[in-house]
Scaffold this active site. Structure first.
Site, short mmCIF file in Angstrom:
data_model
loop_
_atom_site.label_atom_id
_atom_site.label_comp_id
_atom_site.label_asym_id
_atom_site.label_seq_id
_atom_site.Cartn_x
_atom_site.Cartn_y
_atom_site.Cartn_z
N SER A 1 33.62 41.35 76.37
CA SER A 1 34.45 40.18 76.04
C SER A 1 35.44 39.78 77.12
O SER A 1 36.05 38.71 77.02
CB SER A 1 35.21 40.43 74.74
OG SER A 1 34.33 40.27 73.67
N LYS B 1 34.97 36.40 78.51
CA LYS B 1 35.43 35.19 77.82
C LYS B 1 36.51 34.45 78.63
O LYS B 1 36.69 33.25 78.48
CB LYS B 1 35.95 35.55 76.42
CG LYS B 1 34.79 35.97 75.48
CD LYS B 1 35.24 36.57 74.16
CE LYS B 1 34.02 36.97 73.34
NZ LYS B 1 34.28 37.88 72.23
N TYR C 1 25.65 33.53 75.89
CA TYR C 1 26.73 34.43 75.46
C TYR C 1 26.36 35.91 75.72
O TYR C 1 27.18 36.68 76.24
CB TYR C 1 27.04 34.20 73.97
CG TYR C 1 28.05 35.18 73.43
CD1 TYR C 1 29.40 35.03 73.71
CD2 TYR C 1 27.64 36.28 72.68
CE1 TYR C 1 30.33 35.95 73.24
CE2 TYR C 1 28.56 37.20 72.21
CZ TYR C 1 29.90 37.03 72.49
OH TYR C 1 30.82 37.95 72.04
N TYR D 1 42.49 40.72 70.15
CA TYR D 1 42.03 40.53 68.77
C TYR D 1 43.12 40.78 67.74
O TYR D 1 44.26 40.37 67.93
CB TYR D 1 40.80 41.39 68.47
CG TYR D 1 39.79 41.39 69.58
CD1 TYR D 1 39.17 40.21 69.97
CD2 TYR D 1 39.48 42.55 70.29
CE1 TYR D 1 38.25 40.19 70.99
CE2 TYR D 1 38.56 42.54 71.32
CZ TYR D 1 37.95 41.35 71.66
OH TYR D 1 37.06 41.34 72.67
N VAL E 1 34.49 45.47 74.47
CA VAL E 1 34.03 46.71 73.82
C VAL E 1 33.35 47.69 74.78
O VAL E 1 33.00 48.79 74.39
CB VAL E 1 33.11 46.44 72.60
CG1 VAL E 1 33.88 45.81 71.46
CG2 VAL E 1 31.89 45.61 72.98
N1 GLN Z 1 28.94 41.79 72.86
C1 GLN Z 1 30.04 41.97 71.95
C2 GLN Z 1 29.84 41.12 70.74
O1 GLN Z 1 29.48 39.99 70.88
C3 GLN Z 1 31.33 41.64 72.64
C4 GLN Z 1 32.52 41.88 71.77
C5 GLN Z 1 33.71 42.45 72.49
O2 GLN Z 1 33.67 42.90 73.63
N2 GLN Z 1 34.79 42.52 71.76
O3 GLN Z 1 30.05 41.55 69.62
#
Ligand code: GLN
Length: 321
Positions: free
Chosen positions: A67, A70, A191, A257, A275
Site C-alpha cells: 500500500s 498508493k 492495482y 488506516y 502489509v
Molecule cells: N495488496 C493489499 C490489499 O490490497 C495491500 C493492502 C495494504 O498494504 N494495506 O489488500
C-alpha cells in the site's frame, strides 16, 4: 537535541533499541510470496533534505511495498486530474480497516480517502483512463525517483490477482454506483501490480523525498544521474508545494488506516504503511525515513516499524508537532 543530529548514529541506535522486539507481530499470509518473508528482518534508512543519508539493518533488501504504492499513484492521478479527483474520493480518515466495504455502501461508492483500498482502486481507475500504459507510467515515475533497479514482482502481482476477491467486491460496488470508468478487471490488474512493486528502505526514503522538500526531488548523486560528469544532479519539481503539503496531510490522517490517530499521537509524522511491513514517514523540510519489518499488528502496520519510528522521533525531535 541539536537541529542537525548525527543520523548515522541515530539509525544504528534505533536499530539497537528495537532489536529485542524484532519478530513481534504476524507476517501477512494472504499470499505465499508474503507469507514466506522471514519475520526477523529489520531495516531503516534516512535521507535528509540537505543530502545526508544513512541506513542500518536490512535497509538494502527489497520487499513488497504494497500500500505504500498508493502515494505514488495518488501523485500521478493528481497530476492528471487535478482537484477534480476529489469528486470521486474523499479526504477523511475511515477509522475502518483498509479493506472494509462497510462505508462504501452507505456513502454511495465514494471511498473515504485515496489511501485505503477502495480509494486506491478509484485512483488506479483514473490512471487506467488517463495513461495509455498506466503501469509503465507508474514504473517510470518510481524509477525516476529512486533508481532503475525497481520492478514489479510479477509472482506477487499474480498471487494478488488470484486472491483479489475483496478488492473485486469493492470495485464492483463502486462500478454499480458509477464511480469506476473502466472494467473491474482492468482496474484490479493495475492495482495488484502497483502493490507488487519491490523496493528497499533506501529507495523508499529517496523516492518520497519530494514530499519533504515542497514537491522538489533531488536525485542522489551517482554516476548514473550525472552521466559520469561529477556534476550535482538537478532537482525536479514533482508536485507543487501546496500539493506536497496536502498529500502529507492525507498521509498523516489516513496513511496508517484505523491506527492513524494513535500513530499521529505516538509518532507525529505523515506516513504510509503497507502489509509487506514497510512504512515511509515524511519529516517536512527535513527529510524522509523508511523502515521495514514484516511482522504486522492488528491494523496491518509493521509492529517493529512503528516502534522504530517512535524511537527515531524521540531521538531526533523531528515531528510535525
Ligand atoms: N495488496 C493489499 C490489499 O490490497 C495491500 C493492502 C495494504 O498494504 N494495506 O489488500
Amino acid at each position: 537535541m541539536s537541529s542537525q543530529p548525527d543520523i548515522a548514529t541515530i539509525v544504528q541506535r534505533v536499530r539497537d533499541e528495537v532489536a529485542s522486539r524484532i519478530g513481534e507481530g504476524r507476517v501477512a499470509d494472504y499470499i505465499p510470496a508474503l507469507a514466506h518473508v522471514p519475520i526477523d528482518r529489520f531495516g531503516i534508512a534516512v535521507r535528509t533534505s540537505c543530502g545526508q543519508s544513512a541506513h542500518a539493518g536490512d535497509a538494502e533488501e527489497p520487499f513488497s511495498i504494497q500500500s505504500i504504492s498508493k502515494v505514488f499513484t495518488l501523485t500521478l492521478a493528481l497530476q492528471a486530474r487535478g482537484e477534480a479527483l476529489w469528486r470521486r474520493v474523499g479526504k477523511e480518515p475511515s477509522g475502518d480497516p483498509f479493506n472494509s466495504l462497510l462505508q462504501l455502501e452507505h456513502e454511495c461508492g465514494v471511498p473515504r480517502n485515496p489511501l485505503i483500498n477502495a480509494g486506491a482502486l478509484v485512483v488506479a481507475d483514473c490512471l487506467v483512463s488517463d495513461y495509455e500504459k498506466p503501469l509503465d507510467a507508474l514504473l517510470s515515475k518510481v524509477r525516476s525517483l529512486a533508481g532503475k533497479r525497481i520492478a514489479f514482482d510479477t509472482a506477487v502481482a499474480h498471487s494478488e490477482l488470484a486472491t483479489a476477491d475483496r478488492n473485486a467486491s469493492m470495485a464492483h460496488l463502486m462500478k454499480s454506483f458509477g464511480n469506476l470508468e473502466n472494467s473491474v478487471d482492468a482496474v484490479l490488474d493495475a492495482y495488484c501490480h502497483q502493490c507488487s512493486l519491490s523496493m528497499n528502505c533506501c529507495e523508499l526514503a529517496a523516492a518520497l523525498g519530494y514530499l519533504a522538500d515542497c514537491g522538489s526531488h533531488s536525485p542522489v548523486a551517482s554516476a548514473e544521474s550525472t552521466q559520469g560528469t561529477g556534476a550535482t544532479p538537478r532537482a525536479t519539481q514533482i508536485v507543487d508545494a501546496a500539493r506536497a503539503r496536502r498529500i502529507n496531510a492525507l498521509m498523516l490522517t489516513c496513511g496508517t488506516y484505523d491506527r492513524a490517530g494513535e500513530f499521529a499521537y505516538e509518532v507525529g509524522l505523515p506516513a504510509k504503511s503497507g502489509v509487506g511491513g514497510g512504512i515511509v514517514a515524511v519529516i517536512p523540510g527535513r527529510g524522509t525515513v523508511a523502515v521495514w519489518s514484516p511482522g504486522l499488528g492488528e491494523s496491518g502496520n509493521s509492529v517493529v516499524g512503528v516502534e522504530a519510528l517512535k524511537r527515531f522521533v524521540a531521538l531526533t525531535g523531528w515531528s510535525v508537532f
